[in-house]
Design an enzyme around this catalytic site. Sequence first.
Site, PDB file in Angstrom:
ATOM      1  N   CYS A 156       0.727  -1.355  -0.092  1.00 15.64           N
ATOM      2  CA  CYS A 156      -0.044   0.027   0.004  1.00 15.64           C
ATOM      3  C   CYS A 156       0.941   1.451  -0.156  1.00 15.64           C
ATOM      4  CB  CYS A 156      -0.961   0.134   1.031  1.00 15.64           C
ATOM      5  SG  CYS A 156      -2.088  -1.445   1.230  1.00 15.64           S
ATOM      6  N   TRP A 195      -2.619  -2.692  -1.491  1.00 16.25           N
ATOM      7  CA  TRP A 195      -2.264  -4.290  -1.787  1.00 16.25           C
ATOM      8  C   TRP A 195      -2.932  -5.223  -0.903  1.00 16.25           C
ATOM      9  CZ3 TRP A 195       0.073  -8.258   1.106  1.00 16.25           C
ATOM     10  CH2 TRP A 195       0.651  -9.337   0.115  1.00 16.25           C
ATOM     11  N   LYS A 225       6.569  -3.959  -3.546  1.00 17.39           N
ATOM     12  CA  LYS A 225       7.985  -3.607  -3.282  1.00 17.39           C
ATOM     13  C   LYS A 225       8.447  -3.962  -2.110  1.00 17.39           C
ATOM     14  CE  LYS A 225      11.938  -1.918  -4.610  1.00 17.39           C
ATOM     15  NZ  LYS A 225      12.881  -2.734  -5.595  1.00 17.39           N
ATOM     16  N   HIS A 282      21.353 -35.676  -7.925  1.00 19.99           N
ATOM     17  CA  HIS A 282      20.798 -36.160  -6.701  1.00 19.99           C
ATOM     18  C   HIS A 282      19.164 -36.249  -6.532  1.00 19.99           C
ATOM     19  CE1 HIS A 282      24.612 -36.980  -4.774  1.00 19.99           C
ATOM     20  NE2 HIS A 282      25.144 -35.796  -5.283  1.00 19.99           N
ATOM     21  N   GLU A 329       9.648 -14.198 -10.372  1.00 21.87           N
ATOM     22  CA  GLU A 329       8.641 -13.047 -10.200  1.00 21.87           C
ATOM     23  C   GLU A 329       8.102 -12.180 -11.050  1.00 21.87           C
ATOM     24  OE1 GLU A 329      12.145 -10.114  -7.833  1.00 21.87           O
ATOM     25  OE2 GLU A 329       9.955 -10.115  -7.506  1.00 21.87           O
ATOM     26  N   GLU A 389      19.252 -16.060  -7.118  1.00 24.03           N
ATOM     27  CA  GLU A 389      18.741 -14.818  -7.634  1.00 24.03           C
ATOM     28  C   GLU A 389      18.329 -14.758  -9.079  1.00 24.03           C
ATOM     29  OE1 GLU A 389      17.757 -12.404  -6.296  1.00 24.03           O
ATOM     30  OE2 GLU A 389      17.741 -10.679  -7.470  1.00 24.03           O
ATOM     31  N   ARG A 434       3.837   0.111  -4.796  1.00 15.45           N
ATOM     32  CA  ARG A 434       3.912  -0.655  -3.447  1.00 15.45           C
ATOM     33  C   ARG A 434       2.518  -1.410  -3.331  1.00 15.45           C
ATOM     34  NH1 ARG A 434       6.949   2.292   0.216  1.00 15.45           N
ATOM     35  NH2 ARG A 434       5.570   1.330   1.761  1.00 15.45           N
ATOM     36  N   ASN A 478      -1.485   2.447   5.536  1.00 14.00           N
ATOM     37  CA  ASN A 478      -0.622   1.422   5.199  1.00 14.00           C
ATOM     38  C   ASN A 478      -0.325   0.638   6.382  1.00 14.00           C
ATOM     39  OD1 ASN A 478       1.266  -0.164   3.935  1.00 14.00           O
ATOM     40  ND2 ASN A 478       2.890   1.538   4.014  1.00 14.00           N
ATOM     41  N   GLY A 479      -0.513  -0.647   6.309  1.00 14.64           N
ATOM     42  CA  GLY A 479      -0.127  -1.624   7.450  1.00 14.64           C
ATOM     43  C   GLY A 479      -1.327  -2.462   7.758  1.00 14.64           C
ATOM     44  N   LYS A 536      14.221 -13.862  -9.873  1.00 14.17           N
ATOM     45  CA  LYS A 536      14.076 -12.883 -10.833  1.00 14.17           C
ATOM     46  C   LYS A 536      12.917 -13.510 -11.928  1.00 14.17           C
ATOM     47  CE  LYS A 536      14.750  -9.973  -9.233  1.00 14.17           C
ATOM     48  NZ  LYS A 536      15.506  -9.908  -8.086  1.00 14.17           N
TER      49      LYS A 536
HETATM   50  O1  M6R Z   1      13.009  -4.194   0.994  1.00 21.31           O
HETATM   51  P1  M6R Z   1      13.803  -5.502   0.991  1.00 21.31           P
HETATM   52  O2  M6R Z   1      15.323  -5.531   0.671  1.00 21.31           O
HETATM   53  O3  M6R Z   1      13.874  -5.844   2.564  1.00 21.31           O
HETATM   54  O4  M6R Z   1      13.003  -6.570   0.449  1.00 21.31           O
HETATM   55  C1  M6R Z   1      13.250  -7.827   0.628  1.00 21.31           C
HETATM   56  C2  M6R Z   1      12.163  -8.788  -0.348  1.00 21.31           C
HETATM   57  O5  M6R Z   1      10.917  -8.554  -0.394  1.00 21.31           O
HETATM   58  C3  M6R Z   1      12.703  -8.100  -1.917  1.00 21.31           C
HETATM   59  O6  M6R Z   1      14.058  -8.484  -2.065  1.00 21.31           O
HETATM   60  C4  M6R Z   1      11.952  -9.230  -3.029  1.00 21.31           C
HETATM   61  O7  M6R Z   1      12.538 -10.443  -3.117  1.00 21.31           O
HETATM   62  C5  M6R Z   1      11.948  -8.684  -4.339  1.00 21.31           C
HETATM   63  N1  M6R Z   1      10.944  -8.303  -4.790  1.00 21.31           N
HETATM   64  C6  M6R Z   1      12.921  -9.547  -5.124  1.00 21.31           C
HETATM   65  O8  M6R Z   1      13.235  -8.801  -6.559  1.00 21.31           O
END
Ligand code: M6R
Length: 611
Positions: A2, A74, A606, A510, A494, A487, A27, A100-101, A491
């Site tokens: 949010c 969100w 985010k 394995h 997501e 990583e 957000r 937000n929260g 990517k």
């Molecule tokens: O703001 P942060 O670095 O704490 O966020 C952590 C994860 O939520 C963030 O890295 C998430 O995995 C990303 N969307 C990855 O691209």
Amino acid sequence: MCGIVGYIGNKKAEPILLNGLSRLEYRGYDSAGIATIENTAIKTIKNKGRVAELASMPNIDKLNGTIGIGHTRWATHGRPSSENSHPHMDNSNKFAVVHNGIIENYADLRDFLKSHNYFFLSETDTEVIPNLIHFHYINSKFEGEKRFLKAVIDTCKMLKGSFALEIICSDFPDNMVVVRKDSPLVIGKGKDECYISSDIPAILSFTKDFYLLNNFEYAYISRNNIKFFENDLKEFNKEINNITWDAGAAEKDGYPDFMLKEINEQPKSIRETIGSRISLNKPTVLDEIDLDKKYLSSINKICIVACGTAMHAGLAGKYIFEAICEIPAEVEAASEFRYRNPIINEKTLCIFITQSGETADTIAALNLAKSKGAKTIAISNVIGSSITREADYTLYTHAGPEIAVASTKAYTSQIVLLAILAINFAEKLGINSEKIAELKDDILKLPSQIEEVLKDTSKIKEFANKIYKEKDVFYIGRGIDYTVALEGSLKLKEISYVHSEAYPSGELKHGAIALIENGVTLVSILTNRLLVEKSISNIQEVVTRGAKTFIVTNQDFDNKFDVIIRVPKTNTLIAPVLSVIPLQLLAYYISKEKGLDVDKPRNLAKSVTVE
Ligand code: M6R
């Protein structure tokens, strides 16, 4: 999770709120709404869908108020719908609130309010807030602005959970009250106007002067004045911060998406992370951290705690700390760490990595570590973010605002900063001076090496075009390359919604190799000279079974594979900074081929401020 925005000044609030919301949409983006006050009546327009849909709603431009609040959601409590969208109002339409929260005790509060004849129109946790404010307001012994403010304070005292709130009241058409607890909120000060937002970049084009609220600090805002209060109604003065970020940093700058822009910004962001922290033949400069040799010699381990991509940066950090500082290092997901009883004490140094500085699990993990006597360092990209107020020490990555939900430049900056921190510790410990000198040299070369990687991306684009319809992609690597595989795989999942898994190269046989059949795609990262032959054997095992291969390497070998992306040679410990870039681009181009919204992938936000 949010985004909230607010405006009070002499201009029409509606376009300013919509502009702020569109910048905060990363957000959360399942519904949006705004409210303004006109002739002592609150007018609200809200709906399911994105900010662009809100902006095209009939009559939205007829909102003429010069004070207003806005929200992009969100969903947590209640599906995306018009009723569940913010702003929410109390039963008498006197107060409008954006939040937000999460209010954890909202069910009890609903019961309390129902017992006083309040009713609810939404399924949200938020709707209790305007009604509680109304309850305290009508039962108040105070008059004037104190009555409004005290009703908010009394309400916040009843709330369990996290909140950043903006509240307007039809009895006070020239004022707004804002407060936060464990969710971000900043107030920007202009001339005879104030802007409120969940983050700085959203309102950076209007002002560079910001107040950063701490938990349970209330701001009573007028056009030309802001008064700050504590929970007991005591007024206090707050320092204003001048932010040096360039407003253009929050724009797409000619790129089709923020993600592509941020991938391409990595030479710059790494330069900023390095700053004047390292130079050849001189000790590193990390004035923020005053841990000395005595302390560093006494620690039994380093615990690195983070979530998602930040945790993957932490995994690379483990290799760096162990190699350079010779201190054992562990890495754990914050969501796991916080719910067990980790064996840490005053001899443990805990490092928490979070781009946003707002991730609920990471902040909770930090507080747990502190309660056990450990020293804590936060690595964050956002100045004044929540975690920086809790940690013993903070190091900023200085990567500039990262807007795309998928983290790219923050990840590479985090790894570089971890390497600088490890060098700093090793210098203090007086060990590994040769290794350190080489590593410093290699770190300083990174920005221009990244430029090289970014020069020609055509092979990556072509491969994306070939495989974008695939259902499964496997990523493998050995040692630190495995952390990059994780990583790269994240990517892809997501932003492209392609199922993928990452394995240490030697682990595939394995079990998971049973999934390899003709046509499956294998992405392999290969940057360690000592492991080249073994890794190539692992790739061959998969090629034999019909896999298509995409290899990112800085090593020389003659074997033929479908696509080989060569990245410049560097120290293995910082190789992820270069080898991840083709993987970021691969995920990006696959997402584009599929016609997806790269910057705002489904179900994600985010900054994850809920558990
Ligand atoms: O703001 P942060 O670095 O704490 O966020 C952590 C994860 O939520 C963030 O890295 C998430 O995995 C990303 N969307 C990855 O691209």
